[in-house]
Design an enzyme around this catalytic site. Structure first.
Site, PDB file in Angstrom:
ATOM      1  N   GLU A 264     -50.657 -54.947 -24.502  1.00  0.00           N
ATOM      2  CA  GLU A 264     -49.445 -54.547 -24.070  1.00  0.00           C
ATOM      3  C   GLU A 264     -48.665 -55.687 -23.197  1.00  0.00           C
ATOM      4  OE1 GLU A 264     -47.155 -53.383 -21.579  1.00  0.00           O
ATOM      5  OE2 GLU A 264     -48.471 -51.857 -20.971  1.00  0.00           O
ATOM      6  N   CYS A 301     -43.988 -52.386 -16.812  1.00  0.00           N
ATOM      7  CA  CYS A 301     -43.797 -52.822 -18.233  1.00  0.00           C
ATOM      8  C   CYS A 301     -42.440 -52.114 -18.628  1.00  0.00           C
ATOM      9  CB  CYS A 301     -44.956 -52.438 -19.039  1.00  0.00           C
ATOM     10  SG  CYS A 301     -46.492 -52.825 -18.264  1.00  0.00           S
TER      11      CYS A 301
END
Lengths: 524, 524
Positions: A264, A301
C-alpha cells in the site's frame, strides 16, 4: 516492563552486532535509554526457518484455537497498559489520545479477524458430487483454501500500532494460517518490542508454535531484501512509500519463484466539490477539509491531497475559508526527521511548478521536526501539464484544482493514477451529474465516499483500503477489513479423495455451519 | 461458411500487410486454401481502443443480458456444425471425437459461466450499516466487485476450442464484465476465425457493444508485446509454455502501471504409487498410466510426467507392464512442427542425463509430425541431482522415479516445483502413510487426486486448474471452473453514498436473492 533492544526470533530474544537508537521527533533527538539490535542475514534466515517450521503445526490447528490466539494477542496488547501508549507517543510524536484510539483499533481488528476465522467462509468450501452415470463419469470434486506459507510484513511508521507489528497485515496473515516475520519499522523500535512481547505471551498462553511470529529490526536494505527473497517467504505485506514498495516488488518478481507483494504505497485521494453542495455549505466544507488534511500531521495514506471544484465565486469563497482555517493551523511534529525533510522538499517542488500558486500556509514551526501546513491551487487545464501535481506530498499539504466545467473536472479524474479513495461532496441537486462520475471513480479508486472525508478507515467487512496501481501494488485486494484474509490463502481442489484423506471441513456434512457451496447451491 | 483470413476487430473484418498460412500437421504441410492476416501495431491499437470504448456499456449491462450473451456464444458455436470440427481437426491433427467432445466442453463452459453470472455471488455484495451513536460514528459501508477493464487472452494450441478463442479465459473474462482481445494461436487460425464469427453473431443478436470482442492473429513477438503493454489492457490470460508466460509477465511488470498475468505454464504432475495399491493392482495401474500419458498425443498440461513408487519387485512389475503397454503405443500426430521438434529435443535431453535410463519406446512414427512415446526411469536419490528431471517434456513422455523408501519419496515431492496436479494411487492400507503426504501436496499443487488420472479437467465450481509457480504465474486462482471469474474483478467500497448514487445491487434490499453479507451475516 523494561525494553531490552533485542531481536525477537520465535520467542527467543537475541542481540546482534548492529545497533541503532530510537528517535524522539518532538525533541528532535535520539532516545538514549537503549540500543536496539539490527538483524543480520543470519538472523533473518533463522526467523524464516522458524516460520517455516511453524507453518504446518500452525496452519493445521483447529480454527477455534487460531481465533483464540488472535484474541489472546489483543488481550496482551491491552495488558501492556500505559507503557505502550507512552512509548508509542514518544517515538512517533503523536498525541496520547490518538495512540490510545489506535490501540483500541488494533485490538478490535485482531478480535474481528478472530470472528472471521470462526466464520470460515474465506475457506471457500465447495463440493461437487460425483455422477458415475454421466459420460464421461463426473468425478467428486471438493475445494477449500489453504494458507500460502510464511509471510513477511513491513510495518508502517504512520500507524505504529494499527499498521505495524500487530497491525492489519499481521492480523490477516495470522488469521489465514500463515506464520509472520515482521520487519519492524525503525521509527518505533521500542513500541515494536512491546508488541512483540505481547504476541510472545499470547503464543505461550495458547500453545502456538514459537516460530509463528518473529520481529526483526533491519537497518540495511540488503538484509531487508534477503527477507523478501528468502524462498520460505510466500507473500509480503507492506505499507509505506512508493519507492519502498516498488523496490520490494522488484525483488519479489526476480525470485526463482515470484511471490505476491501487497504494497500500500501512495495516493492523493481526490475530493470533488459538486456545485450544489459547494453553494449550500462551502464554508463548512472548507473547515472540514482543513481538519481532515491536518489530522495526524497529515500523515494518513488517505489524506485529501487534491480537491476539485468548478471555478467561480463559490470556489473562491471555499478557497478563502480554507486558507483562513489553514493559516490558523499549528505546525505539528512529524513522525521522523526523514519524513519531515521529504515533506518540506515535496512542498518546494509543488511550489516550483509554474502552474501552481500557494494559497496559504499554516503557523510557523515552534520546534524540531514540525511540519508547516500548506495549501496550493492550480487551474484544471494546467493540472495535467506537470506530473509533479500528481505526486503525493506526505504531510499537511493539499492542492485545490479549479476546473472550468464538469467535463474538465471529469478529464482530470480520468487521468489520475490509481487512488485509495475518492470523495464527492453532493447535495440532491448534484445527483444527476455525480452519477456519471461514479463509473470513472470505480475504475480509479478502492473506496468512494460521499459527504465525508477519507481520513477515517473503518475496520469492517465492507472496507476496501486498496486500489489500482500505484495506490497499491495489487488492486485486487484490501489491507484493511476482513476481505484482507484472502490475500494469504490459495485454493486447492481434491478429486475423488477417500473420506479418510479429505480435510475435515470437506468431508460429507463436515462443514459445521460454515458457508459452503454444495453442487452449486449456497448453504449455511 | 467461407473463411476470409481477415482479422476480426470489433465486428469489422480487416486484412493486413502480413500474411501467414495454417499448417496441417498430419500432412506435414501448409494448408494452402487461404492466407491469414497478421495484425500490425495499429490493428492491436484499434482492438484495444474498441475494447476500452465497449467497457462501460458492456460492464454495466444487466447481468441477465450478460448471461444471455454467453449463452448466445455457445449456441452460435454449436451452430457452426461440422465445419468447425473439420477445420479444427485439420489444423490440430486431433481426431474428430476429441474435437467434438471439446466443442461440447466449450459450449458447456460458456453456459456454466452464464449461470454463474446470474448466481452473482462473485460480486461479493456486502453491507455494513451505519451506527451514528458509536464514538466515533460508524459510517455506512457497502462493497461489491467491479470488472477490471479490457482483458488480453492468449489462446493455447493444445485445446483449439476449450482453451483458445472462446475458451475458459475468454468465457470468465466476459462473465466478469470485461471486453476481450484474443491473440489467436497461429496453429489454428481457421478455427479461431470460425469461433470469432460465432461470437460476432452473438454480439449482434444480443445487442452487445461491438468492441466487447476482437480476434487478432499476431505473427511478431513485438506486436504481441504491444498488446500486453497497451495501457487499456488491465489483465492477461495465457495458456502455453513457461518461456512464453514468463515473457508476458516481464512485459506486464515493466508497464508504468503493472497488471496481473494469469499464465498457465508448465507442470509434470506427479503420480504417487502407494505400496498397497501398487501391490493390489499394479498391472491395471500401469495400463491406465500409459493411457493417461498418451491421451491427445500427451499434449495435456496435466499429463502425468512423473510417477513415484517404492523400489522393489512390485514397482519392477509395474515398470514392465507400463513398458509393454507403451511399446504398443502408436506414434501420434502432434499439434505443430515446433511442438514436435521440442518434444524430440526434450526426450533427448532427458536421455542424456547420466542418471536416467530409457525403459521403453512406443511404435515408430508412420508419418510427419508424429511423436514417439517414451518412458524413462531414475532412482529417487538421483532425481534431484539434475534439474533436467524437473522439466516438462510436452508429449507422450514420462519418468518413473524409484524411491528407496517413503522418506525419500517425500523428499522428492518436497523439492518439486509448483504443479497443476498430484495424484495418489491408494488402497485402505495406504491411508495412514498417505495422510502425511497431503500437507506436502497442498503446498505444491492446485489439485490433488486419488485413484484417478490427472488428464481430465472437469469444468466445475470446485475445480482448481492452477497451482504455485511455475505451474502458473499466480497460484491464487484457477483458469478452469467458476472461481476463474474472480481473476477479472476487484473490490470497491462505497461509504455513505446516497441511495441515488449506489449501484442497484447495493441499495437497501436490492440484492435480489444474490448471496450477500449484511452486517457480517451471510444471507440469500
Amino acid at each position: 516492563m523494561t525494553l531490552t533492544g533485542d531481536l525477537f526470533i520465535a520467542g527467543e530474544r537475541r542481540s546482534s552486532g548492529q545497533r541503532f537508537r530510537a528517535y524522539d521527533p518532538a525533541k528532535g533527538a535520539e532516545i538514549d535509554d537503549i540500543d536496539f539490535a539490527g538483524a543480520s542475514e543470519a538472523d533473518v534466515d533463522d526467523a524464516c526457518a522458524a516460520a517455516e517450521a511453524a507453518f504446518l503445526p500452525y496452519s493445521t490447528k483447529p480454527l477455534a484455537e487460531r481465533a483464540a490466539f488472535l484474541e489472546a494477542i489483543a488481550d496482551e496488547i491491552e495488558a501492556l497498559g500505559d507503557a505502550l501508549v507512552e512509548r508509542a507517543c514518544r517515538e512517533s510524536g503523536l498525541p496520547a489520545a490518538r495512540i490510545t484510539g489506535e490501540r483500541g483499533r488494533t485490538a478490535g481488528q485482531l478480535r474481528l479477524f478472530a470472528r472471521e476465522v470462526r466464520d470460515g467462509a474465506w475457506q471457500k468450501l465447495r463440493i461437487d458430487h460425483a455422477d458415475p452415470q454421466r459420460t464421461p463419469p463426473k468425478p467428486d470434486l471438493r475445494l477449500r483454501t489453504v494458507a500460502v506459507g510464511p509471510v513477511a510484513v513491513f510495518g508502517a511508521s504512520n500507524f505504529p500500532l494499527a499498521f505495524s507489528t500487530a497491525g492489519g497485515d499481521t492480523a490477516s496473515a495470522l488469521a489465514a494460517g500463515c506464520p509472520v516475520v515482521v520487519k519492524g519499522h525503525p521509527a518505533h523500535p521500542g513500541t515494536s518490542e512491546l508488541i512483540a512481547t505481547a504476541i510472545g505471551r499470547a503464543v505461550e498462553r495458547t500453545g502456538m508454535p514459537k516460530g509463528v511470529f518473529s520481529l526483526v529490526n533491519i537497518t540495511s536494505n540488503d538484509v531487508a531484501g534477503k527477507l523478501v527473497s528468502d524462498p520460505r517467504i510466500q507473500a509480503v505485506g507492506f505499507t509505506g512509500s512508493r519507492a519502498g514498495g516498488e523496490a520490494l516488488m522488484k525483488i519479489a518478481a526476480a525470485r526463482p519463484r515470484p511471490i505476491p507483494v501487497y504494497a500500500e504505497m501512495s495516493a492523493i485521494n481526490p475530493v470533488i466539490l459538486m456545485p450544489h453542495a459547494l453553494k449550500a455549505r462551502g464554508d463548512a466544507l472548507a473547515k472540514a477539509y482543513v481538519g481532515s488534511m491536518a489530522m495526524g500531521a497529515g500523515q494518513f495514506c488517505t489524506n485529501p491531497g487534491l480537491v476539485l471544484g468548478l471555478a467561480g465565486p463559490e470556489l473562491d469563497a471555499f478557497s478563502q475559508a480554507a486558507a483562513e482555517a489553514l493559516s490558523r493551523q499549528a505546525a505539528q511534529v512529524m513522525l521522523t526527521d526523514g519524513i519531515h525533510k521529504a515533506f518540506e522538499a515535496g512542498k518546494e517542488k509543488l511550489a516550483a511548478s509554474p502552474y501552481v500558486e500557494k494559497v496559504a500556509e499554516g503557523a510557523e514551526p515552534a520546534g524540531p521536526t514540525q511540519g508547516r501546513a500548506a495549501l496550493f491551487t492550480v487551474a484544471g487545464k494546467d493540472f495535467l501539464a506537470d506530473p509533479v501535481h500528481l505526486h503525493e506530498v506526505f504531510g499537511v499539504s493539499s492542492v485545490l484544482v479549479r476546473c472550468a466545467d464538469l467535463d474538465e473536472l471529469k478529464s482530470v479524474l480520468t487521468e489520475l493514477e490509481g487512488q485509495l479513495t475518492a470523495t464527492i461532496q453532493v447535495d440532491e441537486g448534484d445527483y444527476a451529474d455525480s452519477k456519471a462520475l461514479i463509473p470513472v471513480l470505480e475504475r480509479t479508486v478502492g473506496r468512494i465516499l460521499a459527504n465525508g472525508w477519507p481520513t477515517g478507515v473503518e475496520v469492517a467487512h465492507s472496507m476496501v483500503h486498496g486500489g489500482p496501481y500505484p495506490a497499491t501494488s495489487d488492486g485486487r485486494t484490501t489491507s484493511v477489513g476482513t476481505l484482507a484474509i484472502e490475500r494469504f490463502v490459495r485454493p486447492v481442489a481434491y478429486q475423488d479423495l477417500p473420506e479418510a484423506l479429505l480435510p475435515d471441513a470437506l468431508r460429507e456434512g463436515g462443514q459445521g455451519g460454515v458457508l459452503s457451496r454444495i453442487d452449486g447451491a449456497w448453504t449455511l
